[in-house]
Design an enzyme around this catalytic site. Structure first.
Site, short mmCIF file in Angstrom:
data_model
loop_
_atom_site.label_atom_id
_atom_site.label_comp_id
_atom_site.label_asym_id
_atom_site.label_seq_id
_atom_site.Cartn_x
_atom_site.Cartn_y
_atom_site.Cartn_z
N ASP A 7 0.67 -1.41 -0.04
CA ASP A 7 -0.06 -0.09 0.12
C ASP A 7 0.75 1.74 0.13
OD1 ASP A 7 -1.99 1.46 0.33
OD2 ASP A 7 -2.51 1.14 2.10
N ASP A 9 0.89 4.61 0.12
CA ASP A 9 0.03 5.47 0.10
C ASP A 9 0.71 6.60 1.39
OD1 ASP A 9 -1.01 4.71 2.40
OD2 ASP A 9 -2.77 4.41 2.28
#
Length: 64
Positions: A7, A9
């Site tokens: 991930d 982000d």
């Protein structure tokens, strides 16, 4: 089958500067002033539509 999911982000890679740069280039296309880094970071996380809407709203209010 082994699977790895990443991930990206902000956990492994800080992409905020690139996102803010893209927003500011869009604002420039509309002849609006750029947003600063702190303001731009506050727009991240709600999706692209909200990012652009928040950026346009803030930049529009900053022009005389």
């Amino acid at each position: 089958m082994d699977v790895a999911i990443f991930d990206l982000d902000g956990t492994l890679v800080d992409t905020a500067p690139d996102i803010i740069d893209a927003l500011n280039r869009t604002l420039l296309d509309f002849e609006l002033p750029p947003v600063d880094d702190d303001t731009g970071r506050s727009f991240i996380g709600g999706g692209a539509r909200n990012l652009v809407a928040d950026g346009l709203g803030t930049a529009s209010n900053a022009t005389p």
